[in-house]
Scaffold this active site. Sequence first.
Site, short mmCIF file in Angstrom:
data_model
loop_
_atom_site.label_atom_id
_atom_site.label_comp_id
_atom_site.label_asym_id
_atom_site.label_seq_id
_atom_site.Cartn_x
_atom_site.Cartn_y
_atom_site.Cartn_z
CD GLU A 58 -4.77 -9.44 -12.76
OE1 GLU A 58 -5.77 -9.88 -13.37
OE2 GLU A 58 -3.65 -9.40 -13.27
CG HIS A 118 0.13 -1.85 -19.64
ND1 HIS A 118 -0.88 -2.15 -20.49
CD2 HIS A 118 0.59 -3.03 -19.17
CE1 HIS A 118 -1.03 -3.48 -20.54
NE2 HIS A 118 -0.15 -4.02 -19.74
#
Lengths: 454, 331
Positions: free
Chosen positions: A188, A257
């Site tokens: 990322e 998450h």
Amino acid sequence: MATEILMPALSPTMEEGTLAKWLVKEGDTVASGDILAEIETDKATMEFEAVDEGTIGKILIAEGTEGVKVNTAIAVLVEDGESADDIATPAPEAAAQPAIETPVPAAAKAEPIAVVVPEEADIPEGTEMKSTTVREALRDAMAEEMRRTPEVFLMGEEVAEYQGAYKISQGLLEEFGAKRVIDTPITEHGFAGIGVGAAFGGLNPIVEFMTFNFAMQAIDHIINSAAKTLYMSGGQMGCPIVFRGPNGAAARVGAQHSQDYAAWYSQIPGLKVVMPYSAADAKGLLKTAIRDPNPIIFLENEILYGQSFDVPQLDDYTVPFGKAKIWREGSDVTLVSFGIGMKYALEAADKLAEDGISAEVIDLRTLRPMDTGAIIESVKKTNRCVTIEEGFPVCSIGNHISAVLMQEAFDYLDAPVINCTGKDVPMPYAANLEKLALTTTAEVVEAAKTVTYR
Amino acid sequence: MAAKKPAAKPNVSKEDLLKYYKDMLMIRRFEEKAGQLYGMGLIGGFCHLYIGQEAVVVGLEAAAEEGDKRITSYRDHGHMLACGMDPDGVMAELTGREGGYSKGKGGSMHMFSKEKHFYGGHGIVAAQVPIGAGLAFADKYKENGRVTFTYFGDGAANQGQVYEAYNMAELWNLPVVFVIENNQYAMGTSTKRSTHSPSYWERGAAYGIKGEEVDGMDVLAVKAAGEKAVAACRAGKGPYILEIKTYRYRGHSMSDPAKYRTREEVQKIREERDAIEHVRDLLLTGKHATDDDLKAIDKEIKAVVNKAAEFAKESPEPALEELYTDIYADA
């Protein structure tokens, strides 16, 4: 003993699916690991394997059946010498998640009122509307913008060959090719930086984060590289880029998450922050985002992906930034929300109407710029405000709205503003605790009654 | 330092040698002036000088073509001057004035020039590395044959994002030259204390990227290596790594007393390995210039630098309205 084969849950948010195809028939012997059927979720078609061995005694749900709820019995597996009729009991009701009923104090009996849904101001009368999922709307927006200009491209993990981890980019690789729909390694920080460089170099990247939780690895590029460069360069060099992906809690995926970043990114000058609720807004706002010459944080929601809304069938449907949408007109209390929070706000408005309380529901749609004018105008009318979001309570969007109202509409407030938010805890995994950690419609109803002193 | 002086007579024209001499001297005099202005309180915050490393950018700029891009860290004054940015505008940015490249809003570490394809000036160590790969991505996408020089130091070379960028650059064959300016100290930490493997360029092999070590005190060696790297990129042979061994004479920034190395270490390199002296020798021994010619050049450069300093002092501070401009581009 005969056992029932149940419709499986194949993703954290799956509630129902299509039984696309049976790969066995009644009388077939199956062993554990054999593929029994193909099941279509809104994201993918998955193979479903046998867990136990035995003979398929009876198929209960025919192939092609849509909307089969998770945990519905779809077939019966029998052991040697048994018949399917040995199953005496009928298939149980689809087991629902154990629901926690937050007690709502019994309201004083009041006459129900009608819910007022305002006209769509921005859509020409007579426009054809088509029921579309948020997922399809996002894909359509990207496809339309990619057709418009070759500078727009999409990069991210699994966006190309896999068709998107959440199937948002379905079909894009086929239409636009590997040059413009680019699978990245799981990196990322690196690909966010490459996206920023590509934007400096004159392209219009759409960078998909599989979820915004993973964007924390890339947040330096989002803030220091993308958001600040126009200012630091004295206006010479901007960064036309869209960072998009699912944000906030999905279902049962735990603390790392499940986080809503709306407030985080909204703090940064140089970023624009978008968080749509409906499919029409998802489409219109994403198209606006891709055309905008600034870095955009586009926060989606996994639970909303599969939900359908009417989308206007217009050649080029865009929604402007900084303009809230009023979903319900009301006079007693203003409910302000955005993204999935709108679900609670709208449900609460319906419940409040039953109790004779008229709620105005405002969907901010973009958090930066924020249409504070729309909130203030509404509060001048209702004199009360409740904000709703799933993010953490400290330094929340609701806190900001409360401060704005205190400074700019103090004399109009008849009660302190209440912020309904996620709880001040990391997201727990256990189903009951997860439910407690999120805000609920019942909490919104209670808050609205508190500020209206009912 | 793994440097040896080139034995053979270099194959370089008088004009080129004189240009490298002027460009390097320009950077050194500019930086000396910047140090002076910092001492006078006219430049604030962090100010990282490039003195000692001049041959790196001047050599690589000699290998660049019009339209090629460059991006670097916060030690960026030399890169800006070498790619043709106006010394007045650079110095005025250092003093935080309206006439600066960023209207005074960027400062020493954050300057840009779209016109000269200079993409900053980045204050976060190694952030420029994936961004540089992204600039190269845009060029490859547009198929315009351009190359991006992505500069970073030996300190940045230990950041994870460098290797994320390496992987994608090689995977996608990006036309980027990764330039590791190894000046042997990441702020106060010597490479010996921060890095097990002494060679940074060799790490590229793990990603399939070719590279080499270059003597950064020899502008001609840097230019030759740069030409090789650029040719590989333009031929579509993906990224290339140059680890350029150099040395910074001053502290990490103006506020660094540099106690981590001896005065003798610095002095020895200045006396024996200085890149500007090297070219000066070549000019004189090759009879390309006389002492008087070089004195004239010195004078000329001093005049340019003094003018930049004057401009930087006289340019007004930005108008107060500038606080709220350039946050968003008009949609």
